[in-house]
Write a protein that holds these residues in place. Structure first.
Motif, PDB file in Angstrom:
ATOM      1  N   PHE A 149       0.834  -1.206   0.000  1.00  0.00           N
ATOM      2  CA  PHE A 149       0.000   0.000   0.000  1.00  0.00           C
ATOM      3  C   PHE A 149       0.865   1.251   0.000  1.00  0.00           C
ATOM      4  CE2 PHE A 149      -2.270   3.343   2.376  1.00  0.00           C
ATOM      5  CZ  PHE A 149      -3.413   3.466   1.599  1.00  0.00           C
ATOM      6  N   ARG A 150       1.867   1.265   0.852  1.00  0.00           N
ATOM      7  CA  ARG A 150       2.754   2.425   0.930  1.00  0.00           C
ATOM      8  C   ARG A 150       3.496   2.639  -0.390  1.00  0.00           C
ATOM      9  NH1 ARG A 150       4.748   4.182   5.952  1.00  0.00           N
ATOM     10  NH2 ARG A 150       6.808   4.380   5.002  1.00  0.00           N
ATOM     11  N   ASP A 151       4.055   1.579  -0.941  1.00  0.00           N
ATOM     12  CA  ASP A 151       4.826   1.702  -2.178  1.00  0.00           C
ATOM     13  C   ASP A 151       3.959   2.238  -3.319  1.00  0.00           C
ATOM     14  OD1 ASP A 151       6.984   0.681  -0.832  1.00  0.00           O
ATOM     15  OD2 ASP A 151       7.108  -1.191  -1.969  1.00  0.00           O
ATOM     16  N   GLU A 152       2.781   1.655  -3.460  1.00  0.00           N
ATOM     17  CA  GLU A 152       1.935   2.038  -4.597  1.00  0.00           C
ATOM     18  C   GLU A 152       1.392   3.450  -4.439  1.00  0.00           C
ATOM     19  OE1 GLU A 152       0.582   1.166  -8.391  1.00  0.00           O
ATOM     20  OE2 GLU A 152       2.017   0.136  -7.090  1.00  0.00           O
ATOM     21  N   CYS A 153       1.011   3.819  -3.228  1.00  0.00           N
ATOM     22  CA  CYS A 153       0.508   5.179  -2.998  1.00  0.00           C
ATOM     23  C   CYS A 153       1.613   6.211  -3.189  1.00  0.00           C
ATOM     24  CB  CYS A 153      -0.090   5.296  -1.602  1.00  0.00           C
ATOM     25  SG  CYS A 153      -1.691   4.479  -1.411  1.00  0.00           S
ATOM     26  N   GLU A 170       3.856  10.560  -6.511  1.00  0.00           N
ATOM     27  CA  GLU A 170       4.945  11.118  -7.312  1.00  0.00           C
ATOM     28  C   GLU A 170       4.468  11.433  -8.729  1.00  0.00           C
ATOM     29  OE1 GLU A 170       9.308   9.670  -9.060  1.00  0.00           O
ATOM     30  OE2 GLU A 170       8.240   8.454  -7.583  1.00  0.00           O
ATOM     31  N   ILE A 171       3.695  10.530  -9.309  1.00  0.00           N
ATOM     32  CA  ILE A 171       3.149  10.758 -10.653  1.00  0.00           C
ATOM     33  C   ILE A 171       2.251  11.985 -10.667  1.00  0.00           C
ATOM     34  CG2 ILE A 171       1.606   9.835 -12.426  1.00  0.00           C
ATOM     35  CD1 ILE A 171       4.294   8.438 -12.391  1.00  0.00           C
ATOM     36  N   LEU A 172       1.396  12.108  -9.671  1.00  0.00           N
ATOM     37  CA  LEU A 172       0.441  13.221  -9.632  1.00  0.00           C
ATOM     38  C   LEU A 172       1.163  14.564  -9.554  1.00  0.00           C
ATOM     39  CD1 LEU A 172      -2.316  11.817  -7.231  1.00  0.00           C
ATOM     40  CD2 LEU A 172      -2.342  11.932  -9.737  1.00  0.00           C
ATOM     41  N   ARG A 173       2.241  14.618  -8.810  1.00  0.00           N
ATOM     42  CA  ARG A 173       2.975  15.880  -8.685  1.00  0.00           C
ATOM     43  C   ARG A 173       3.558  16.339 -10.018  1.00  0.00           C
ATOM     44  NH1 ARG A 173       4.705  13.430  -3.807  1.00  0.00           N
ATOM     45  NH2 ARG A 173       6.675  12.734  -4.783  1.00  0.00           N
ATOM     46  N   GLY A 174       3.771  15.405 -10.931  1.00  0.00           N
ATOM     47  CA  GLY A 174       4.372  15.752 -12.208  1.00  0.00           C
ATOM     48  C   GLY A 174       3.385  16.022 -13.327  1.00  0.00           C
ATOM     49  N   VAL A 176      -5.002  -1.941  -1.811  1.00  0.00           N
ATOM     50  CA  VAL A 176      -3.886  -2.136  -2.743  1.00  0.00           C
ATOM     51  C   VAL A 176      -4.434  -2.424  -4.141  1.00  0.00           C
ATOM     52  CG1 VAL A 176      -1.854  -3.534  -3.293  1.00  0.00           C
ATOM     53  CG2 VAL A 176      -2.364  -2.961  -0.916  1.00  0.00           C
ATOM     54  N   VAL A 177      -5.493  -3.217  -4.203  1.00  0.00           N
ATOM     55  CA  VAL A 177      -6.141  -3.493  -5.496  1.00  0.00           C
ATOM     56  C   VAL A 177      -6.647  -2.203  -6.125  1.00  0.00           C
ATOM     57  CG1 VAL A 177      -8.087  -4.629  -6.626  1.00  0.00           C
ATOM     58  CG2 VAL A 177      -6.783  -5.850  -4.873  1.00  0.00           C
ATOM     59  N   GLU A 178      -7.335  -1.381  -5.337  1.00  0.00           N
ATOM     60  CA  GLU A 178      -7.909  -0.143  -5.873  1.00  0.00           C
ATOM     61  C   GLU A 178      -6.822   0.785  -6.416  1.00  0.00           C
ATOM     62  OE1 GLU A 178     -10.989   1.012  -6.176  1.00  0.00           O
ATOM     63  OE2 GLU A 178     -12.127  -0.582  -5.202  1.00  0.00           O
ATOM     64  N   VAL A 179      -5.791   1.013  -5.626  1.00  0.00           N
ATOM     65  CA  VAL A 179      -4.740   1.943  -6.044  1.00  0.00           C
ATOM     66  C   VAL A 179      -3.933   1.349  -7.195  1.00  0.00           C
ATOM     67  CG1 VAL A 179      -2.731   3.274  -5.311  1.00  0.00           C
ATOM     68  CG2 VAL A 179      -4.614   2.901  -3.715  1.00  0.00           C
ATOM     69  N   GLY A 180      -3.625   0.067  -7.111  1.00  0.00           N
ATOM     70  CA  GLY A 180      -2.803  -0.559  -8.135  1.00  0.00           C
ATOM     71  C   GLY A 180      -3.513  -0.714  -9.470  1.00  0.00           C
ATOM     72  N   PRO A 204       3.063   1.479 -17.427  1.00  0.00           N
ATOM     73  CA  PRO A 204       2.523   1.180 -16.094  1.00  0.00           C
ATOM     74  C   PRO A 204       3.588   1.349 -15.024  1.00  0.00           C
ATOM     75  CG  PRO A 204       1.892  -0.515 -17.657  1.00  0.00           C
ATOM     76  CD  PRO A 204       2.909   0.351 -18.347  1.00  0.00           C
ATOM     77  N   TRP A 205       3.200   1.958 -13.915  1.00  0.00           N
ATOM     78  CA  TRP A 205       4.164   2.155 -12.826  1.00  0.00           C
ATOM     79  C   TRP A 205       3.875   1.239 -11.636  1.00  0.00           C
ATOM     80  CZ3 TRP A 205       1.033   6.475 -14.389  1.00  0.00           C
ATOM     81  CH2 TRP A 205      -0.149   6.643 -13.625  1.00  0.00           C
ATOM     82  N   LEU A 206       3.076   0.216 -11.848  1.00  0.00           N
ATOM     83  CA  LEU A 206       2.725  -0.708 -10.774  1.00  0.00           C
ATOM     84  C   LEU A 206       3.979  -1.223 -10.089  1.00  0.00           C
ATOM     85  CD1 LEU A 206       0.222  -2.199  -9.514  1.00  0.00           C
ATOM     86  CD2 LEU A 206       0.770  -4.081 -11.076  1.00  0.00           C
ATOM     87  N   THR A 207       4.041  -1.058  -8.772  1.00  0.00           N
ATOM     88  CA  THR A 207       5.228  -1.458  -8.025  1.00  0.00           C
ATOM     89  C   THR A 207       5.252  -2.969  -7.813  1.00  0.00           C
ATOM     90  OG1 THR A 207       4.099  -1.115  -5.907  1.00  0.00           O
ATOM     91  CG2 THR A 207       5.300   0.767  -6.836  1.00  0.00           C
TER      92      THR A 207
END
Length: 223
Positions: free
Chosen positions: A8-12, A17-21, A144-148, A162-165
């Motif tokens: 959860f932490r990794d994916e969020c 990071e993506i959103l900031r860019g 994790v499913v929702e975010v990923g 895809p940036w899936l961790t």
């Protein structure tokens, strides 16, 4: 819990990071989840990532009744629930009009969830908004499913790889397959498993034949 929380932490953190860019035009791109634009889908993911905080503020149920697989049942996909989900995300998206607000709000939300989870004792139980009684670990697995998985939708909308961790990919693929290996001959990595199982990539005739011959079954979000 340690494995699921790390995912959860990794994916969020990666999504934040993506959103900031992003730039402002990115927020209005269409997504593979119509009628949502990127801003709407991000609002939906943010809401889903933040549900844990309110759940942990409520009394715990006496016992768990469903696991993460059982959570994704037909009741979550009725027309009424879908309409409410769509409208809620669009309303929330209008409250955060720009990239800085969207990115900062998502970052605050997922970190608040992580802090709330860290403060809980092992085996903590929760009630979901749908009335499911489950362990906190299993509910966090659904986050994790929702975010990923929606991260894959956002990557498609933004024309990015895809940036899936790796940690999130492992958790989601394991849930979708019930921990079973895919049939011999498919040679799918976790990302491919997730794309194929969630309908984000079509099955080839060969893949369909191998799956049917092996009687392989995976979790259906509508089932």
């Amino acid at each position: 819990m340690d494995e699921v929380r790390a995912a959860f932490r990794d994916e969020c953190a990666r999504l934040a990071e993506i959103l900031r860019g992003l730039d402002e035009a990115d927020l209005d791109r269409p997504t593979p989840c119509p009628p949502w634009a990127v801003r709407d889908l991000v609002a939906h993911v943010r809401t889903g990532a933040g549900r844990v905080v309110d759940m942990l503020a409520a009394p715990a149920p006496d016992r768990a009744e469903v696991d993460a697989a059982g959570y994704f049942g037909a009741a979550k996909f009725t027309p009424e629930v879908d309409h409410a989900r769509i409208d809620s995300a669009r309303r929330e998206a209008r409250e955060r009009p720009g990239v800085p607000e969207v990115a900062a709000d998502f970052a605050r939300t997922w970190r608040a969830t992580d802090e709330a989870v860290a403060a809980q004792p092992p085996g903590r139980l929760v009630h979901t908004r749908h009335g499911d009684a489950m362990t906190l670990t299993e509910f966090l697995r659904t986050r994790v499913v929702e975010v990923g998985v929606h991260g894959l939708d956002l990557a498609d909308a933004l024309d990015r790889r895809p940036w899936l961790t790796p940690a999130a990919a492992a958790v989601v693929a394991d849930l979708l397959t019930g921990g079973r290996p895919v049939p011999a001959g498919l040679d799918w990595d976790p990302l491919t498993v997730i794309r194929k199982a969630t309908g984000r990539a079509a099955l080839t005739d060969r893949e369909r034949t191998l799956i049917e011959e092996s009687a392989f079954r995976w979790l259906s979000f509508a089932g």
